[in-house]
Design a protein around this motif. Structure first.
Motif, mmCIF file in Angstrom:
data_model
loop_
_atom_site.group_PDB
_atom_site.id
_atom_site.type_symbol
_atom_site.label_atom_id
_atom_site.label_comp_id
_atom_site.label_asym_id
_atom_site.label_seq_id
_atom_site.Cartn_x
_atom_site.Cartn_y
_atom_site.Cartn_z
ATOM 1 N N SER A 24 9.806 -10.981 -34.201
ATOM 2 C CA SER A 24 10.592 -10.893 -32.975
ATOM 3 C C SER A 24 12.040 -11.194 -33.283
ATOM 4 O O SER A 24 12.355 -12.153 -33.961
ATOM 5 N N ASP A 58 6.443 -9.835 -24.238
ATOM 6 C CA ASP A 58 6.042 -8.574 -24.849
ATOM 7 C C ASP A 58 5.259 -8.860 -26.122
ATOM 8 O O ASP A 58 5.685 -9.652 -26.960
ATOM 9 N N THR A 60 4.012 -6.164 -28.070
ATOM 10 C CA THR A 60 4.241 -5.066 -29.005
ATOM 11 C C THR A 60 5.599 -4.421 -28.728
ATOM 12 O O THR A 60 6.132 -4.512 -27.622
ATOM 13 N N ASP A 61 6.132 -3.741 -29.758
ATOM 14 C CA ASP A 61 7.361 -2.979 -29.554
ATOM 15 C C ASP A 61 6.985 -1.575 -29.087
ATOM 16 O O ASP A 61 5.806 -1.279 -28.875
ATOM 17 N N ARG A 62 7.960 -0.709 -28.921
ATOM 18 C CA ARG A 62 7.669 0.613 -28.370
ATOM 19 C C ARG A 62 6.847 1.493 -29.305
ATOM 20 O O ARG A 62 6.345 2.528 -28.907
ATOM 21 N N TRP A 63 6.704 1.109 -30.565
ATOM 22 C CA TRP A 63 5.880 1.844 -31.515
ATOM 23 C C TRP A 63 4.494 1.222 -31.679
ATOM 24 O O TRP A 63 3.719 1.628 -32.529
ATOM 25 N N GLY A 64 4.203 0.189 -30.884
ATOM 26 C CA GLY A 64 2.893 -0.438 -30.932
ATOM 27 C C GLY A 64 2.748 -1.547 -31.968
ATOM 28 O O GLY A 64 1.667 -2.079 -32.147
ATOM 29 N N ARG A 65 3.843 -1.912 -32.648
ATOM 30 C CA ARG A 65 3.769 -3.002 -33.625
ATOM 31 C C ARG A 65 3.785 -4.327 -32.886
ATOM 32 O O ARG A 65 4.524 -4.493 -31.912
ATOM 33 N N TYR A 91 14.763 -7.248 -30.284
ATOM 34 C CA TYR A 91 13.504 -7.443 -29.563
ATOM 35 C C TYR A 91 13.601 -8.583 -28.551
ATOM 36 O O TYR A 91 12.750 -9.457 -28.491
ATOM 37 N N ASP A 95 17.656 -5.890 -25.446
ATOM 38 C CA ASP A 95 17.111 -4.631 -25.952
ATOM 39 C C ASP A 95 16.024 -4.057 -25.042
ATOM 40 O O ASP A 95 15.342 -3.116 -25.422
ATOM 41 N N GLY A 96 15.809 -4.659 -23.889
ATOM 42 C CA GLY A 96 14.781 -4.160 -22.979
ATOM 43 C C GLY A 96 13.423 -4.821 -23.135
ATOM 44 O O GLY A 96 12.456 -4.405 -22.512
ATOM 45 N N TYR A 97 13.332 -5.852 -23.964
ATOM 46 C CA TYR A 97 12.095 -6.616 -24.111
ATOM 47 C C TYR A 97 12.250 -7.920 -23.333
ATOM 48 O O TYR A 97 13.290 -8.192 -22.749
#
Length: 118
Positions: A24, A58, A60-65, A91, A95-97
């Motif tokens: 993160s 959150d 996961t990130d937008r790629w699912g990690r 993150y 950044d939107g998280y």
């Protein structure tokens, strides 16, 4: 989750042991990735590593990690990489998280540290 060392580092802030996880708040842009990758290997070699995820944040990130903090010897990997200029704070709520407990410290260190990526 605890395990000794890590089995594979894919860039300066993502790695696999029993799982793939992105630290993160840190990301290592292009040319610093190989330097950061080696630094991560050096920092965690033969050490017990803790991976901490935050409930209510959150996952996961937008790629699912998966997102979380990676620590060794009670030291945060993200803090070290950002302080050494090998990663940027990411993150978080800028950044939107979700905002997270280390966000202010990570962002401050990022602002006052010359970055090797640029």
């Amino acid at each position: 989750m605890l395990w000794p060392g890590c089995s594979r580092v894919s860039d300066g802030s993502e790695w696999s042991a029993p799982l793939s996880l992105r630290s993160s708040c840190s990301t290592s842009p292009g040319r610093a990735q190989s330097i950061a990758k080696e630094r991560v290997r050096e920092l965690v070699a033969c050490k017990e590593v803790a991976v901490v995820t935050l409930t209510g944040h959150d996952q996961t990130d937008r790629w699912g990690r998966e997102l979380g903090y990676i620590t060794f010897n009670q030291t945060g990997l993200g803090t070290v990489l950002i302080a050494e200029g090998l990663a940027h704070a990411r993150y978080d709520d800028l950044d939107g998280y979700d905002r997270h407990p280390r966000q202010d410290a990570y962002r401050y260190i990022d602002v006052v540290t010359p970055n090797l990526c640029e």
